[in-house]
Design an enzyme around this catalytic site. Sequence first.
Site, PDB file in Angstrom:
ATOM      1  N   HIS A 135      20.552  27.290  12.476  1.00  0.00           N
ATOM      2  CA  HIS A 135      19.650  27.075  11.483  1.00  0.00           C
ATOM      3  C   HIS A 135      19.998  26.011  10.697  1.00  0.00           C
ATOM      4  O   HIS A 135      21.189  25.704  10.485  1.00  0.00           O
ATOM      5  CB  HIS A 135      19.453  28.518  10.724  1.00  0.00           C
ATOM      6  CG  HIS A 135      18.475  28.517   9.727  1.00  0.00           C
ATOM      7  ND1 HIS A 135      18.308  27.558   8.434  1.00  0.00           N
ATOM      8  CD2 HIS A 135      17.247  29.079   9.732  1.00  0.00           C
ATOM      9  CE1 HIS A 135      17.144  28.091   7.763  1.00  0.00           C
ATOM     10  NE2 HIS A 135      16.645  28.730   8.579  1.00  0.00           N
TER      11      HIS A 135
ATOM     12  N   ASP B  48      26.919  33.610   9.809  1.00  0.00           N
ATOM     13  CA  ASP B  48      25.572  33.833   9.081  1.00  0.00           C
ATOM     14  C   ASP B  48      24.773  34.914   9.862  1.00  0.00           C
ATOM     15  O   ASP B  48      24.762  35.277  10.829  1.00  0.00           O
ATOM     16  CB  ASP B  48      24.618  32.496   9.681  1.00  0.00           C
ATOM     17  CG  ASP B  48      23.312  32.482   9.132  1.00  0.00           C
ATOM     18  OD1 ASP B  48      22.848  33.731   8.755  1.00  0.00           O
ATOM     19  OD2 ASP B  48      22.888  31.509   8.977  1.00  0.00           O
TER      20      ASP B  48
ATOM     21  N   GLN C 255      20.054  36.859  10.276  1.00  0.00           N
ATOM     22  CA  GLN C 255      19.032  37.755  11.292  1.00  0.00           C
ATOM     23  C   GLN C 255      19.439  38.985  11.831  1.00  0.00           C
ATOM     24  O   GLN C 255      19.013  39.847  12.465  1.00  0.00           O
ATOM     25  CB  GLN C 255      18.621  36.289  12.307  1.00  0.00           C
ATOM     26  CG  GLN C 255      17.804  35.356  12.020  1.00  0.00           C
ATOM     27  CD  GLN C 255      16.184  35.683  11.379  1.00  0.00           C
ATOM     28  OE1 GLN C 255      15.606  36.888  11.911  1.00  0.00           O
ATOM     29  NE2 GLN C 255      15.965  34.871  10.639  1.00  0.00           N
TER      30      GLN C 255
ATOM     31  N   LYS D 203      15.396  39.308   4.249  1.00  0.00           N
ATOM     32  CA  LYS D 203      15.330  39.881   5.379  1.00  0.00           C
ATOM     33  C   LYS D 203      15.912  41.099   5.859  1.00  0.00           C
ATOM     34  O   LYS D 203      15.914  41.600   7.023  1.00  0.00           O
ATOM     35  CB  LYS D 203      15.877  38.650   6.379  1.00  0.00           C
ATOM     36  CG  LYS D 203      15.530  37.347   6.067  1.00  0.00           C
ATOM     37  CD  LYS D 203      15.997  36.379   7.041  1.00  0.00           C
ATOM     38  CE  LYS D 203      15.873  34.813   6.541  1.00  0.00           C
ATOM     39  NZ  LYS D 203      14.521  34.108   6.996  1.00  0.00           N
TER      40      LYS D 203
ATOM     41  N   CYS E 243      13.126  26.039  11.537  1.00  0.00           N
ATOM     42  CA  CYS E 243      14.390  25.400  10.751  1.00  0.00           C
ATOM     43  C   CYS E 243      15.382  25.219  11.750  1.00  0.00           C
ATOM     44  O   CYS E 243      16.671  25.414  11.594  1.00  0.00           O
ATOM     45  CB  CYS E 243      14.777  26.247   9.580  1.00  0.00           C
ATOM     46  SG  CYS E 243      13.648  26.149   8.296  1.00  0.00           S
TER      47      CYS E 243
HETATM   48  C1  LIG Z   1      19.880  32.286  10.788  1.00  0.00           C
HETATM   49  C2  LIG Z   1      19.445  31.950   9.425  1.00  0.00           C
HETATM   50  N1  LIG Z   1      20.140  31.418   8.760  1.00  0.00           N
HETATM   51  C3  LIG Z   1      19.817  31.032   7.409  1.00  0.00           C
HETATM   52  C4  LIG Z   1      18.502  31.386   6.729  1.00  0.00           C
HETATM   53  C5  LIG Z   1      18.152  30.861   5.648  1.00  0.00           C
HETATM   54  O1  LIG Z   1      17.829  32.041   4.812  1.00  0.00           O
HETATM   55  P1  LIG Z   1      17.332  31.980   3.270  1.00  0.00           P
HETATM   56  O2  LIG Z   1      15.997  31.147   3.306  1.00  0.00           O
HETATM   57  O3  LIG Z   1      16.972  33.400   2.899  1.00  0.00           O
HETATM   58  O4  LIG Z   1      18.331  31.589   2.383  1.00  0.00           O
HETATM   59  C6  LIG Z   1      17.599  31.875   7.776  1.00  0.00           C
HETATM   60  C7  LIG Z   1      16.259  31.784   7.585  1.00  0.00           C
HETATM   61  O5  LIG Z   1      15.460  32.105   8.481  1.00  0.00           O
HETATM   62  C8  LIG Z   1      18.039  32.001   9.171  1.00  0.00           C
HETATM   63  O6  LIG Z   1      17.257  32.612  10.116  1.00  0.00           O
END
Ligand SMILES: Cc1ncc(COP(=O)(O)O)c(C=O)c1O
Length: 460
Positions: free
Chosen positions: A172, A249, A252, A275, A413
């Site tokens: 991401h 991270d 997900q 999430k 993203c």
């Molecule tokens: C794998 C991953 N990392 C980071 C993020 C960013 O999350 P947030 O926008 O809640 O900070 C997302 C959001 O879709 C994601 O899927």
Amino acid sequence: MPTMPATGAAAAPAEVPTTPPAEVPTTPTTAVPATPPAEVPGLPTTAQPGVFSPESARKDVPILHRTVNGQPLVWLDNGATTQKPRQVIEAVSAYYSAANSNIHRGAHTMAREATELYEAGRNAVAQFLGAPSPDTVMFVRGTTEAINLVAQSWGRGHLGPGDDILVPVLEHHSDIVPWQLIAEETRARVVPVPLTPDGDIDQDAYADLLSARTQMVVVSQASNVLGTVPPVREMTALAHRYGAKVLVDGAQAVAHMPVDVQELGADFYAFSGHKLFAPTGIGALYATPEAMAEMRPWQGGGNMIESVSFERTTFAPMPHMMEAGTGHISGVVGLLAAIDWLRGFDQQAVAAYEQALMSYAMQAMATVPGLEVIGSAAERIAVMTFTLAGHDPASVANWLDKDGIAVRAGHHCAQPALAHYGLESAARASFALYNTSGEVDQLVASLRRLQEAGPGAEKA
Ligand SMILES: Cc1ncc(COP(=O)(O)O)c(C=O)c1O
């Protein structure tokens, strides 16, 4: 019906009411019966001992019973955000109705109560992640802020010219851009780790890229675009042999699999509450005590100090040193309720159900002419990114929306990951524990109708 969550070291303050105020609606205004799930072998729809039933989660989530464009909502955009159970909604409402106060600094009863709730939330997150202590958990706005925090508070002091930060192509943008920013300042390098054609992280290339220069490895426990679940534990162990830190991270992953940060060997672990069935604007960052010892304040202000003078300021101990200013207290209350809610289900059974649902969805999607699912990693969560011949992804999403089906379209993203497949955009259906095989059938039926209607039909 409890409205304040009870997980954690500190119980909910005694005087917080346990029923929501009368004027707060607890049932949806558009009460439409949930879609009856189809009977599918291996996918239970009614309660069976030791087997997860999606109906046991659906009944708690009011929004799933509304309509969109005259059709019952089919929420397949869980990768973007999850829907909230009434337990979360009511906990937040009860907090503002009866317990609102700033924390830590007040010398009155309600400040103490709010502080207890906030710290109960920290304790619940620590337990949920398998962390050794609540002191290893920092509250942040979400995964993105957590990663920026690590890049700024750890990276600035530890990265220098010639150092490498390894980031798989799969990741991401939140796992890439914060490191590009700090690398530019410190003259370190962000090094992409290639993907296999299936959408797995190329483990041979990863092993080759690791070196004494590697300071940081950033990897998602589950990919938001291909669903890939890489071998994070093995990747972490390998990185540690080179003395590198690993940031996992979990954005997900947290809603779909049991997490144990110690078992993973993560130095840092980040996730977003929204999430995980909790409100937006709250998330958490775990760091080992060793990693914490290497972090410097990244934002200054109230709450994060021990004493301030113009000559010398000293800082509060971790994790408070990373929490400048007033935190998102009601968000923590909601997160606590969400964790409580999720832990009410057997986590292994939920994960098994979602895997069965994904297998069913993969088979069903394969019957749609011209539909191609991107990536086929060996291990994956229930995320399906796809293209449909003759229709651009935004049009596919618009068509599905007319049938009440919410999917995301765009670059998710993760532009480098899509570029790996020669794509700029794709549609994505992402599932959660409350989705049913009946909803998969609706998705597939709608896509088949679009394909039969031909190009341009979505604009009619
Ligand atoms: C794998 C991953 N990392 C980071 C993020 C960013 O999350 P947030 O926008 O809640 O900070 C997302 C959001 O879709 C994601 O899927």
